[in-house]
Design a protein around this motif. Sequence first.
Motif, PDB file in Angstrom:
ATOM      1  N   SER A 251       0.848  -1.188   0.000  1.00 35.74           N
ATOM      2  CA  SER A 251       0.000   0.000   0.000  1.00 35.74           C
ATOM      3  C   SER A 251       0.881   1.235   0.000  1.00 35.74           C
ATOM      4  CB  SER A 251      -0.938   0.033   1.214  1.00 35.74           C
ATOM      5  OG  SER A 251      -0.192   0.197   2.413  1.00 35.74           O
TER       6      SER A 251
ATOM      7  N   ARG B  54      -7.124   1.017   3.751  1.00 36.59           N
ATOM      8  CA  ARG B  54      -6.745   1.171   5.155  1.00 36.59           C
ATOM      9  C   ARG B  54      -8.011   1.411   5.967  1.00 36.59           C
ATOM     10  NH1 ARG B  54      -1.398   2.353   6.233  1.00 36.59           N
ATOM     11  NH2 ARG B  54      -1.976   3.560   8.076  1.00 36.59           N
TER      12      ARG B  54
ATOM     13  N   GLN C 125     -12.581  -4.583   7.060  1.00 39.96           N
ATOM     14  CA  GLN C 125     -11.534  -3.924   6.297  1.00 39.96           C
ATOM     15  C   GLN C 125     -11.397  -4.498   4.893  1.00 39.96           C
ATOM     16  OE1 GLN C 125      -7.956  -4.059   8.641  1.00 39.96           O
ATOM     17  NE2 GLN C 125      -8.458  -2.166   9.714  1.00 39.96           N
TER      18      GLN C 125
END
Length: 287
Positions: free
Chosen positions: A31, A157, A99
Amino acid sequence: MTARKTEFYIEGLSAYRAVDKLAREGITVLSAEKVQKNAIRIQLYAKDAKKGFAILKHSCYNVKKITPVGLSRWLARCVRSAGLLLGALGFAMLVLGMQSRVLDIRVVGSGAYYESEVMRILSEKGVKRLGAAPKESAIESEILSLPRVNFCSLSSRGGVLYVTVEVSDEYAPLSKEPLLAPATGTVEELTAVRGTPLVKAGDSVRKGDICVKGVMLVGEEERPAAVIAYIKVSFPFSAEYACESEEKARAQAALDYGEGAEFTVTKTETGYLAEGKAYAEASVNIG
């Protein structure tokens, strides 16, 4: 078992290019998030941390390594609190499950003004709120095809999908002018990345006509928006040249009307007559 991860905080001019540098060295960047004007936060697999840190330290960046992150840090705390482990594991499963879904989408970076275009691309690829996080690299490729965009990354995130878009000239202000017809003729091509088109291919226009105006339709409301558009217009021409040969007349016509002009040349009493079709182009905030 979920692989451990290591987080780096990278600061420096064009810090986001560190992602490309690591990729070229065969290191997977999990990420990337722009946290300041010239700073990003990235995550790598812990097994790649040592090599990644060495590569970045030998570049023109200020690098800070923060380890462990994510699940690794959480597990370390659970070991110190064994009595709460069972409940914490259940909570973690719930959090991790959430998530893995897209709770919100945020477009960030110097190209954040492409938000409407990015949301359209995501929608076309089936990405939506409460849906699964995207994994298709085709999304990034399509965003990179937008004018002036030279970097794009997707990262999740806390259930938020971050789409980082960077443009090559982030400090250059966008013109607020509409796109005008560069000549009187017929529209051959029209690309309107942003703004509202008033004409389409095949329409007749006069030089100076507004072809794309600086507004976007949001619901039923028109809102001001910087135009990002391109137009190509064809127009007929006829010009006589007092030249010694047809070749010189052709060369002069190409010079006057562009290499892309399509025309024929015929002999006259005083020289050569060039007749045909030429093209004029115009753009706003492209190139």
